[in-house]
Design a protein around this motif. Sequence first.
Motif, short mmCIF file in Angstrom:
data_model
loop_
_atom_site.label_atom_id
_atom_site.label_comp_id
_atom_site.label_asym_id
_atom_site.label_seq_id
_atom_site.Cartn_x
_atom_site.Cartn_y
_atom_site.Cartn_z
N VAL A 286 19.07 -36.92 30.53
CA VAL A 286 19.52 -35.65 30.00
C VAL A 286 20.89 -35.65 29.84
N VAL A 287 21.14 -35.39 28.54
CA VAL A 287 22.40 -35.31 27.86
C VAL A 287 23.02 -33.97 27.68
N HIS A 288 24.06 -33.53 28.50
CA HIS A 288 24.18 -31.97 28.66
C HIS A 288 25.74 -32.15 27.95
N MET A 289 25.97 -31.46 26.65
CA MET A 289 27.09 -31.57 26.19
C MET A 289 27.94 -30.33 26.66
N GLY A 290 29.17 -30.61 27.56
CA GLY A 290 29.88 -29.65 28.09
C GLY A 290 29.49 -28.85 29.33
N ILE A 291 30.20 -27.89 29.88
CA ILE A 291 29.70 -27.19 30.99
C ILE A 291 29.48 -25.68 30.34
N ASP A 292 28.28 -25.02 30.81
CA ASP A 292 28.38 -23.76 30.43
C ASP A 292 28.59 -23.36 28.99
N THR A 293 28.16 -24.28 28.21
CA THR A 293 28.01 -24.30 26.72
C THR A 293 26.86 -23.47 26.10
N VAL A 294 26.04 -23.17 27.18
CA VAL A 294 24.90 -22.36 26.53
C VAL A 294 25.33 -21.19 26.21
N ALA A 295 26.68 -20.57 26.88
CA ALA A 295 26.91 -19.28 26.44
C ALA A 295 27.29 -19.08 25.18
N LEU A 296 27.72 -20.33 24.52
CA LEU A 296 28.25 -20.27 23.13
C LEU A 296 27.14 -20.21 21.99
N ASN A 297 25.83 -19.98 22.48
CA ASN A 297 24.80 -19.44 21.47
C ASN A 297 24.62 -20.52 20.54
N GLY A 298 24.81 -21.79 20.72
CA GLY A 298 24.46 -22.64 19.62
C GLY A 298 25.70 -22.94 18.53
N GLN A 299 27.00 -21.98 18.66
CA GLN A 299 28.17 -22.13 17.97
C GLN A 299 28.70 -23.49 18.33
N GLY A 300 29.14 -24.51 17.29
CA GLY A 300 29.65 -25.51 17.59
C GLY A 300 28.66 -26.73 17.86
N PHE A 301 27.28 -26.52 17.60
CA PHE A 301 26.34 -27.68 17.74
C PHE A 301 25.52 -27.45 16.42
N THR A 302 25.35 -28.79 15.97
CA THR A 302 24.34 -28.98 14.93
C THR A 302 23.02 -29.81 15.16
N ARG A 303 22.00 -29.41 15.14
CA ARG A 303 20.92 -30.18 15.56
C ARG A 303 20.45 -31.20 14.28
N LEU A 304 20.36 -32.53 14.37
CA LEU A 304 20.12 -33.26 13.44
C LEU A 304 18.72 -33.84 13.72
N VAL A 305 17.96 -33.67 14.80
CA VAL A 305 16.65 -33.90 14.88
C VAL A 305 15.78 -32.72 15.47
N GLU A 306 14.38 -32.91 15.39
CA GLU A 306 13.64 -32.04 16.07
C GLU A 306 13.02 -32.32 17.17
N GLU A 307 12.37 -31.48 18.35
CA GLU A 307 11.78 -31.92 19.36
C GLU A 307 10.42 -32.63 19.05
N GLY A 308 10.05 -33.65 19.79
CA GLY A 308 9.02 -34.36 19.64
C GLY A 308 9.24 -35.62 18.64
N GLU A 309 10.25 -35.80 17.97
CA GLU A 309 10.49 -36.84 17.30
C GLU A 309 11.06 -38.29 18.05
N THR A 310 10.49 -39.28 17.64
CA THR A 310 10.78 -40.63 18.08
C THR A 310 12.03 -41.23 17.61
N VAL A 311 12.88 -41.60 18.38
CA VAL A 311 14.15 -41.95 17.66
C VAL A 311 14.57 -43.34 18.55
N THR A 312 15.42 -44.10 17.69
CA THR A 312 16.22 -45.23 18.33
C THR A 312 17.58 -45.20 18.82
N ALA A 313 17.80 -46.09 19.71
CA ALA A 313 19.25 -46.25 20.19
C ALA A 313 20.32 -45.95 19.26
N GLY A 314 21.18 -45.11 19.38
CA GLY A 314 22.29 -44.91 18.46
C GLY A 314 22.04 -43.91 17.17
N GLN A 315 20.67 -43.49 17.13
CA GLN A 315 20.34 -42.40 16.16
C GLN A 315 21.16 -41.16 16.31
#
Length: 680
Positions: free
Chosen positions: A598-627
Amino acid sequence: MNILSYLQKIGRALMVPVATLPAAAILMGVGYWIDPVGWGGDNALAAFFIKSGSAIIENMSVLFAIGVAYGMSKDKDGAAALTGFVGFLVLTTLCSPAAVSMIQKIPLAQVPAAFGKINNQFVGILVGIISAELYNRFSHVELPKALSFFSGRRLVPILTSFLMILVAFILMYIWPLIFNGLVTLGMHIQHLGSAGAGIYAFFNRLLIPVGLHHALNSVFWFDVAGINDIPNFLGGQESINAGKATVGITGRYQAGFFPIMMFGLPGAALAIYHCARPENRAKVGGIMLAAAFASFFTGITEPLEFSFMFVAPVLYFIHALLTGVSVFIAASMHWIAGFGFSAGLVDMVLSSRNPLATQWYMLIPQGLVFFVVYYVVFRFTIKKFNLLTPGRELAVAGDESDGYNVDVETPASSKADETAALARRYISAIGGSENLTGIDACITRLRLNVKDSGLVNETLAKRLGASGVIRLNKQSVQVIVGTRAEIIAGAMRTVMLSGPVAAVTAAPTAAAVAESPVQAVVKSNKPIVEKLVSPITGDVVALAQVPDEAFASKAVGDGVAIRPTGKIVVAPANGVVVKIFNTNHAFCLETEAGAEVVVHMGIDTVALNGQGFTRLVEEGETVTAGQPILELDLAYLNANARSMISPVVVSNMDDYSGLATLATGTVVAGESVLYEIQAK
């Protein structure tokens, strides 16, 4: 995410607009039945029904644009649907004959005929996919203050409009080539006789997903290559007298569709229904029954075909093959019937009165055979290859996007019941439905609002599998349940809607506050099963210093935290991104060795409703270390988050003996080894 998974995602999104099509087909069928000759011209009631249904059928492409954009959006927000609609309007307007004439400075009469067919399913689905991808990527982007009104969801339709200009420019050059290529193909097919009829029917079905079958149909149904099947058949004796039609020949490109539309596809619908999971059959049965009736009665097949063409492409290919076989058989045997609208019961009855019809009644026994063939072949293929046709995915409580989610390993009846029962017990542990006032979830914890946190039974919650219970105040409680938090929360909402749930009778005990044992960080000679690199550049912070009791106590899992100085968050190991929270502040990676990180960026950041975060992959994708997984607006987050100390923990530590070689000081994303996971 692989191509098949992406097609299945599109298919599930299509269930949103497809669900409207059976009603439209039935309305039109009733109208044609009332006035089979005039098609509403001789009967006002028939016209009322026909126009009502055609309002949906004729706008199917824009419904697909809206439905796919909505269904594929990450949070199923109406702004995504609006984006799809805006994109469709821009693209189809720019590629309309009038616009092409104006832009390319050519007379309207010289505009290629292909642009008259630009309003089709292919364009609708294309626009929907593009709109959804733009929405998922840019709906939380913050613009400078002067332009802040256009930030977030308001930005996406603007971006879509500009992108559609580029897409329209490309289509202006490639669309006529595609359309004309299909017309040329059709003109070559016509010289092959009955075999050509079968080949035409195969490509007719195969091209429906992209809406290009109209180009092929124009060759065989209308006067492009001299065949003109529909006008000649409708002309009947007059066409024979005028020498335009030949008995036993005219209609051979149409007759074989009757066994498929009236019998074969209903057989497929029955197979899909019987293959659905028991808890989904009622819902699937309603969809399949309406779609099968529409196909049989009116010959409108899209409601059925779009229900499986993307989620199970192999079935659609089989359907195209069987359609080709049916048309070939009918043409070879000279069992001829024609239609003016489609190959349903209404047109078959009308065709029986036409002098061009030859042994049309033999299409009925042929259809009965195809009903059995479709049922057997579809049912065998679905079961053999575990295809995710409607109703075979596990319905997850709280997800109303399309009614289905994928879970192909665990029997739905047992797992769904188990999740519902677990949710009911958690409600009891919280003090019953009377005490529970709000349900939410983060990636690893239930975030609950209660009337009195003192009524929460921590002993029972831990017995149910919770790692810990945190009372933030009298009205707020967090229950650490791991990465199934969102599923359990959804199930709890469903249980709450079904009726009251009583609290447990046993009172909380003092022992309940004791923390569950956690794994110590040790160095030993035990083998290393996984090395995790740092997911972000920054300074290492001990887990005990994280300003969140759930992480600091290691209730969520063991690991370390990082105070980020970089903006790109990468995968800490090779694996699959099994969960990205919809506000993009956290994700869960299942590594190749089975560790759940689990990688959790910040504490209580869920309250920001996604502002400040940009998703670069989607759920279900296979990734490599460093991607790269996420991109942070670090200036915004440091200014608005309670803390940006970011835990990186292994939530299934019970499967391992501990962690070793924890990093200290400064780490670099994708390069520095953060820690090693030791085998038991």
